[in-house]
Design a protein around this motif. Structure first.
Motif, PDB file in Angstrom:
ATOM      1  N   UNK A  66      61.192  68.927   3.038  1.00 23.06           N
ATOM      2  CA  UNK A  66      60.329  69.516   2.017  1.00 23.06           C
ATOM      3  C   UNK A  66      60.619  68.957   0.624  1.00 23.06           C
ATOM      4  N   UNK A  67      61.817  68.431   0.439  1.00 21.37           N
ATOM      5  CA  UNK A  67      62.279  68.048  -0.897  1.00 21.37           C
ATOM      6  C   UNK A  67      62.222  66.536  -1.107  1.00 21.37           C
ATOM      7  N   UNK A  68      62.324  66.142  -2.368  1.00 20.14           N
ATOM      8  CA  UNK A  68      62.534  64.739  -2.720  1.00 20.14           C
ATOM      9  C   UNK A  68      63.977  64.622  -3.190  1.00 20.14           C
ATOM     10  N   UNK A  69      64.776  63.927  -2.416  1.00 22.06           N
ATOM     11  CA  UNK A  69      66.181  63.771  -2.762  1.00 22.06           C
ATOM     12  C   UNK A  69      66.352  62.539  -3.650  1.00 22.06           C
ATOM     13  N   UNK A  70      67.156  62.688  -4.675  1.00 28.92           N
ATOM     14  CA  UNK A  70      67.414  61.528  -5.536  1.00 28.92           C
ATOM     15  C   UNK A  70      68.844  61.594  -6.042  1.00 28.92           C
ATOM     16  N   UNK A  71      69.591  60.554  -5.753  1.00 26.72           N
ATOM     17  CA  UNK A  71      70.988  60.481  -6.174  1.00 26.72           C
ATOM     18  C   UNK A  71      71.086  59.622  -7.431  1.00 26.72           C
ATOM     19  N   UNK A  72      71.464  60.258  -8.534  1.00 28.58           N
ATOM     20  CA  UNK A  72      71.611  59.531  -9.791  1.00 28.58           C
ATOM     21  C   UNK A  72      72.914  58.739  -9.788  1.00 28.58           C
ATOM     22  N   UNK A  73      72.801  57.462 -10.051  1.00 27.61           N
ATOM     23  CA  UNK A  73      73.979  56.605 -10.106  1.00 27.61           C
ATOM     24  C   UNK A  73      74.504  56.524 -11.539  1.00 27.61           C
ATOM     25  N   UNK A  74      75.767  56.188 -11.676  1.00 27.48           N
ATOM     26  CA  UNK A  74      76.378  56.066 -13.000  1.00 27.48           C
ATOM     27  C   UNK A  74      75.651  54.994 -13.813  1.00 27.48           C
ATOM     28  N   UNK A  75      75.300  55.338 -15.045  1.00 22.28           N
ATOM     29  CA  UNK A  75      74.626  54.390 -15.921  1.00 22.28           C
ATOM     30  C   UNK A  75      73.121  54.352 -15.763  1.00 22.28           C
ATOM     31  N   UNK A  76      72.589  55.147 -14.840  1.00 23.16           N
ATOM     32  CA  UNK A  76      71.148  55.128 -14.592  1.00 23.16           C
ATOM     33  C   UNK A  76      70.367  55.829 -15.710  1.00 23.16           C
ATOM     34  N   UNK A  77      71.020  56.749 -16.405  1.00 19.92           N
ATOM     35  CA  UNK A  77      70.391  57.462 -17.515  1.00 19.92           C
ATOM     36  C   UNK A  77      70.832  56.843 -18.840  1.00 19.92           C
ATOM     37  N   UNK A  79      71.666  57.573 -22.114  1.00 14.31           N
ATOM     38  CA  UNK A  79      72.023  58.806 -22.818  1.00 14.31           C
ATOM     39  C   UNK A  79      71.545  58.816 -24.266  1.00 14.31           C
ATOM     40  N   UNK A  80      71.606  57.675 -24.917  1.00 16.11           N
ATOM     41  CA  UNK A  80      71.163  57.610 -26.312  1.00 16.11           C
ATOM     42  C   UNK A  80      69.670  57.889 -26.420  1.00 16.11           C
ATOM     43  N   UNK A  81      68.919  57.273 -25.539  1.00  9.81           N
ATOM     44  CA  UNK A  81      67.472  57.474 -25.547  1.00  9.81           C
ATOM     45  C   UNK A  81      67.122  58.909 -25.157  1.00  9.81           C
ATOM     46  N   UNK A  82      67.884  59.462 -24.201  1.00  6.88           N
ATOM     47  CA  UNK A  82      67.662  60.845 -23.775  1.00  6.88           C
ATOM     48  C   UNK A  82      67.902  61.807 -24.935  1.00  6.88           C
ATOM     49  N   UNK A  83      68.989  61.598 -25.660  1.00  5.34           N
ATOM     50  CA  UNK A  83      69.308  62.458 -26.811  1.00  5.34           C
ATOM     51  C   UNK A  83      68.220  62.370 -27.877  1.00  5.34           C
ATOM     52  N   UNK A  84      67.709  61.172 -28.071  1.00 10.10           N
ATOM     53  CA  UNK A  84      66.651  60.959 -29.062  1.00 10.10           C
ATOM     54  C   UNK A  84      65.397  61.749 -28.697  1.00 10.10           C
TER      55      UNK A  84
END
Length: 308
Positions: A66-77, A79-84
């Motif tokens: 039923x779900x969409x599984x997604x494993x976030x890898x290190x460095x995939x996000x 962070x600077x852009x997310x904070x912005x």
């Protein structure tokens, strides 16, 4: 949003139950009530849910499908852009408002377009049903929704075709990664035990039956309408196509099912020691019953009936 759902890696705690309860309710589209803060049982959220966790919090094959599984890898996000982006709190509100206005401007046209996209994608995804019967439809809805999103940002914000192509590539990559993870998770489940458990439950509730073989020259055995095989003092002999179909039908009524194709399930049953193949390696053995010789799946009766 269920944030930081961190069950033990063994999955034996209340967090797992809550995650699966939410996923099942949303996946079944049974949401009617507003979910309470402590995820009280019987609260059925009507929403698109997201769960973050340190370990994969879903254990049941039906819930995983039923779900969409997604494993976030290190460095995939980034962070600077997310904070912005997070600092621009008005962006999400504006985006949602614009999207609702865009949808409502030609509601029926967009609904028909979404339905057409869904049906088209579902046809393309039909082979994904080999992983689990729920996956083709779930992926199709996600794909259809994403295409609507691309149409929206192109129409409303004049996003370039080049950028849309980039977004689609990122999306397709994420979907592929999710499907592969689902496949890995589903195939790691003990489908052999699930099959044996299901047959035993169905026998106990008289939904299927096995006929005792009266040993002799013709091995006499009567077989009723819900009969799926035979047994003697040592073995259980299943009429495989009938037994598999009955078990799968029973599970599907409970919103579950086998994630493995039939042939792979047979191999799992052999590896687990339930199914005893013929000497030549074939999965079916030849057995004469009522004077007629046919191919049957031979199981260790003691192991089958005392499934641990």
């Amino acid at each position: 949003m269920l944030d930081d759902g961190a069950p033990s890696k063994y999955g034996n705690d209340e967090v797992v139950k809550k995650c699966e309860s939410i996923t099942r309710a949303v996946g079944d589209d049974t949401g009617r009530n507003v979910m309470q803060g402590d995820s009280v049982k019987n609260s059925k959220p009507c929403c698109l849910s997201a769960i973050t966790a340190e370990f994969q919090p879903l254990t049941d094959s039906s819930d995983i499908a039923r779900a969409f599984l997604y494993k976030l890898e290190f460095g995939e996000i980034d962070k600077k852009n997310l904070s912005k982006v997070q600092k621009q709190k008005h962006c999400l509100v504006r985006f949602v408002t614009d999207y609702l206005g865009w949808i409502c401007s030609e509601k029926w046209s967009y609904m028909k377009s979404l339905e057409w996209k869904f049906k088209n994608f579902r046809k393309q995804n039909i082979k994904l049903g080999q992983i689990h019967n729920r996956i083709p439809e779930n992926v199709a809805w996600m794909q259809a929704g994403f295409e609507m999103f691309l149409e929206f940002i192109y129409d409303k914000y004049k996003v370039s075709l080049k950028r849309l192509k980039k977004y689609r590539k990122i999306f397709n990559s994420a979907i592929e990664k999710s499907i592969n993870l689902q496949k890995e998770e589903l195939h790691s489940k003990d489908e052999a035990k699930l099959f044996v458990d299901t047959i035993n439950v169905m026998r106990a509730s008289n939904k299927v039956s096995l006929s005792e073989i009266q040993e002799g020259k013709k091995n006499i055995a009567s077989c009723s309408n819900n009969c799926i095989g035979y047994y003697d003092g040592i073995y259980i002999y299943l009429i495989w196509e009938a037994a598999y179909a009955k078990a799968n039908e029973f599970l599907r009524k409970a919103d579950d099912g086998f994630s493995l194709p039939k042939r792979e399930l047979e191999t799992k049953l052999i590896k687990k020691g339930y199914l005893i193949p013929a000497k030549d390696g074939r999965h079916k053995v030849k057995k004469t019953i009522n004077g007629s010789r046919s191919g049957l799946m031979r199981f260790d009766r003691e192991k089958f009936e005392n499934n641990k």
